[in-house]
Design a protein around this motif. Structure first.
Motif, mmCIF file in Angstrom:
data_model
loop_
_atom_site.group_PDB
_atom_site.id
_atom_site.type_symbol
_atom_site.label_atom_id
_atom_site.label_comp_id
_atom_site.label_asym_id
_atom_site.label_seq_id
_atom_site.Cartn_x
_atom_site.Cartn_y
_atom_site.Cartn_z
ATOM 1 N N TYR A 66 48.668 46.484 34.207
ATOM 2 C CA TYR A 66 48.965 45.490 35.558
ATOM 3 C C TYR A 66 47.913 44.220 35.244
ATOM 4 O O TYR A 66 46.832 44.380 34.798
ATOM 5 N N ASN A 67 48.470 42.976 35.758
ATOM 6 C CA ASN A 67 47.930 41.893 35.557
ATOM 7 C C ASN A 67 47.434 41.358 36.930
ATOM 8 O O ASN A 67 48.362 40.685 37.539
ATOM 9 N N LEU A 68 45.973 41.913 37.352
ATOM 10 C CA LEU A 68 45.669 41.652 38.550
ATOM 11 C C LEU A 68 45.073 40.382 39.012
ATOM 12 O O LEU A 68 43.864 40.294 38.163
ATOM 13 N N THR A 69 45.631 39.602 39.790
ATOM 14 C CA THR A 69 45.047 38.112 40.021
ATOM 15 C C THR A 69 44.579 38.021 41.546
ATOM 16 O O THR A 69 45.508 38.334 42.392
ATOM 17 N N PHE A 70 43.441 37.618 41.778
ATOM 18 C CA PHE A 70 43.076 37.287 43.081
ATOM 19 C C PHE A 70 42.926 35.719 43.407
ATOM 20 O O PHE A 70 42.377 35.161 42.469
ATOM 21 N N VAL A 71 43.612 35.316 44.395
ATOM 22 C CA VAL A 71 43.623 33.722 44.679
ATOM 23 C C VAL A 71 42.586 33.870 45.854
ATOM 24 O O VAL A 71 43.011 34.191 47.024
ATOM 25 N N LEU A 72 41.390 33.254 45.585
ATOM 26 C CA LEU A 72 40.380 33.270 46.734
ATOM 27 C C LEU A 72 40.375 31.902 47.293
ATOM 28 O O LEU A 72 40.398 30.743 46.550
#
Length: 686
Positions: free
Chosen positions: A50-56
């Motif tokens: 999985y390519n987990l990305t957090f937009v903060l």
């Protein structure tokens, strides 16, 4: 192609700026504990394809306001935010405590830290010495708390008696703490540890209450699949100790591994007795150990006598021993001279023996033991030698002077009396036996023994300094008994010296004995208080005891034998005539008696003149003469005969006045004793 093959997951996160959990770098990126945790979660996601990305993006600075953005009760009285605002974030990246009320509004992530509530204070704050919120409550002080936080409500409910100052953010609370607005700042313990780690003027108190578990608030509208995967990866960070590693990096003081120290942890530090501090210094766990690596053991200070002091004490004994041997040799060499014969060499040898025995008590006094409690034979030897030596010395002088006094007294009264050397020696033995009896009972009932008392120890009880000495349960009582006995002996000797003051010094050394006793008395009066004052210092006490014994015996030797040597070598060379000495003694005794009688008569005359001035009008004194003899006096007091004691004494005083008209009534006489006031009754009758 590998990235394209990964399943994408994008989560929108609102970051609550709360160092060290989340730190806004100002460029759209975030660091801190949670920033590192998010990167670790992304790595765990890659492992599962999985390519987990957090937009903060930033969230409101207040915990409750930020929580409202993911809560399920939007557009209500409790949460007036419109629904579109509640759809902005999937989670809030912040250090939230999970509680019952919040669990009804949001979904929680797995617990990723455990903490408690605590307080922080200035490390050098003196004030009232407040170190806990409990003490602050009783002292009526003020505590700073973060405004609008759940922690603030818990602290205020738990300590309602304290005053509170609400701060808009943690930095403001720290400033108010340092400025003295508040004495304590209450907050999350982990956050406070981080503050103290970077600011050494702060110190976290040991007070802990209300254990809490830190979580992330998750929106209930988040994709259920994404929510489950996120929770899975968070549990994985717990299992592989990722959270432990991050917790150590952000909240714990960094120490070198066990056995190492130094700024780079490349130096040795004893793993048993030392431990590296936050600066890399090897700190010994006990004052028992020292050295750069805490491997050098500190020897216990036993307070033993130094070699120079022991040598000095032996020198004292050596000087007195030499003096005794010189005097004994001289007496033997001059044994045929008339002066030595009349001073009776046998008793002179006894005096020297007593001084030698007394001086030898210095030897057991310097004996010591470096071990704990136990029996040291030298302890009990000391009082034996000193007391027995003293009694031999002064007992011999006392018995010798008594012998001379009896012989001269009998010669004056023309009586024949014999006082043998054996009889005199038995008196010496009797005096000495009293000291022997006292010391024997002391030895049997309550003997002296060696005891070592620890004066200073380390935090584990290992002795660092101790002092050893001889003692027993009732040593003061035994010393008092010996002191009283020696005082009685000296008093009797002083009385005998006074009675023999008129005997020629060639036959009686009473004058020299009196000088020796006065010298001894001065030494003891000065030394005893000093010895009591330094009783806790064995080194000083030993030197004083040895010096007192040395001076005491040396003065006796110098005074007694120095005067004898002077009379032999520098005195008159004429022969000593016992008859002339007796005649001179009788003359001086008669003169003393006559002088005493005249002083009494002068005083009685003076007393009668004072009494006669107060006679009543009816009293008269008549003088009758019969034959050619002296006039007789009668006293009439009215018609009443006085028979009381006072009248009889006044009568005797008036008779004495009339019988000695040649005495000057104006003489001023000093009354020496109360007996001088009266005349014997038989004189009144005569």
């Amino acid at each position: 192609q590998e990235v394209a093959a990964l399943k994408p997951i994008t989560l929108r996160g609102g970051v609550l700026n709360a160092p060290p959990f989340a730190i806004d770098n100002g460029d759209g990126t975030y660091s801190g504990f949670q920033g590192d945790l998010l990167r670790r979660l992304s790595q765990f996601a890659l492992e599962d394809d999985y390519n987990l990305t957090f937009v903060l993006s930033p969230s409101p600075t207040q915990y409750n306001e930020a929580l409202n953005l993911v809560a399920s009760d939007c557009n209500t009285t409790a949460n007036p935010n419109p629904r579109e605002e509640c759809d902005r974030f999937d989670l809030i990246v912040g250090d939230y405590y999970c509680n019952a009320d919040r669990s009804l509004r949001v979904d929680f992530s797995p617990t990723w830290l455990r903490t408690t509530m605590s307080a922080i204070k200035l490390a050098e704050f003196e004030g009232k010495g407040i170190t806990t919120l409990t003490e602050l409550t009783f002292a009526g002080g003020t505590a700073c708390v973060p405004e609008g936080a759940y922690l603030s409500d818990v602290v205020k409910a738990k300590f309602p008696g304290a005053s509170y100052n609400d701060c808009p953010d943690p930095a403001a609370c720290i400033e108010r703490l340092k400025s003295g607005v508040c004495q304590l700042y209450a907050d999350d313990e982990l956050a406070l540890k981080y503050r103290a780690l970077n600011d050494r003027s702060l110190e976290v108190t040991r007070e802990q209450f209300n254990t809490q578990y830190i979580v992330w608030p998750l929106s209930e509208k988040m994709n259920p699949q994404h929510s489950r995967l996120l929770k899975k990866w968070m549990y994985k960070s717990v299992a592989n100790a990722t959270l432990d590693e991050l917790s150590y990096d952000y909240f714990e003081v960094k120490f070198c591994p066990l056995g190492l120290s130094g700024p780079n942890c490349d130096q040795d530090c004893d793993p048993i007795h030392g431990l590296s501090d936050r600066d890399g210094r090897c700190i010994c766990s006990s004052t028992k150990w020292t050295g750069a690596d805490c491997s050098v053991e500190v020897e216990e200070d036993l307070n033993t006598y130094p070699p120079w002091e022991i040598a000095m004490c032996y020198s004292f004994f050596g000087i007195n021993t030499l003096a005794v041997l010189v005097c004994a040799s001289w007496i033997y060499w001059q044994r045929n001279t008339q002066q030595v014969k009349v001073w009776q060499p046998f008793f002179l040898y006894l005096v020297l023996l007593g001084c030698l025995v007394s001086s030898s008590s210095i030897i057991p006094a310097v004996q010591q033991s470096s071990e704990g409690n136990g029996n040291v034979p030298a302890c009990m030897v000391f009082p034996w030698l000193f007391s027995v030596g003293f009694s031999i010395t002064f007992g011999s002088l006392f018995a010798k002077i008594r012998r001379v006094y009896i012989l001269f007294k009998a010669a004056v009264t023309m009586n024949r009396v014999t006082v043998t050397v054996k009889e005199t020696f038995l008196i010496v033995c009797a005096i000495t036996s009293v000291d022997i009896l006292i010391c024997m009972i002391w030895t049997i009932v309550d003997p002296l023994s060696w005891q070592r008392i620890v004066k200073r120890a380390d935090n584990f009880g290992a002795p660092l300094e101790s002092v050893g000495y001889c003692t027993c349960n009732y040593w003061k009582v035994w010393i008092a008994i010996i002191a009283v006995w020696h005082l009685v002996l000296m008093i009797f000797a002083s009385v005998l010296c006074y009675k023999t003051r008129n005997i020629d010094t060639r036959f009686s050394e009473s004058k020299y004995v009196a000088v020796a006793m006065i010298s001894n008395l001065q030494i003891f009066v000065i030394s005893i208080p000093v010895l009591v004052l330094v009783s806790d210092d064995p080194k000083t006490g030993l030197f004083l005891r040895a010096a007192v014994i040395w001076m005491n015996d040396l003065f006796v030797i110098c005074i007694i034998f120095g005067s004898l040597m002077h009379s032999v070598h520098f005195g008159p060379k004429k022969d000593v005539n016992i008859g002339d000495a007796v005649s001179e003694y009788a003359r001086l005794e008669k003169e003393s008696t006559t002088a005493l009688k005249e002083r009494k008569e002068k005083f009685v005359s003076r007393f009668s003149s004072i009494d006669s001035s107060a006679e009543p009008d009816g009293a008269s004194v008549k003088r009758h003469s019969s034959g050619g003899g002296p006039a007789d006096e009668t006293i009439d007091v009215g018609s009443t005969k006085t028979t009381d004691v006072g009248s009889t004494r006044r009568l005797s005083a008036q008779i004495s006045l009339a019988s000695h008209p040649e005495k000057d009534e104006e003489d001023h006489v000093v009354c020496e004793t109360i007996d001088d006031l009266f005349v014997e009754d038989d004189q009144v009758l005569k």
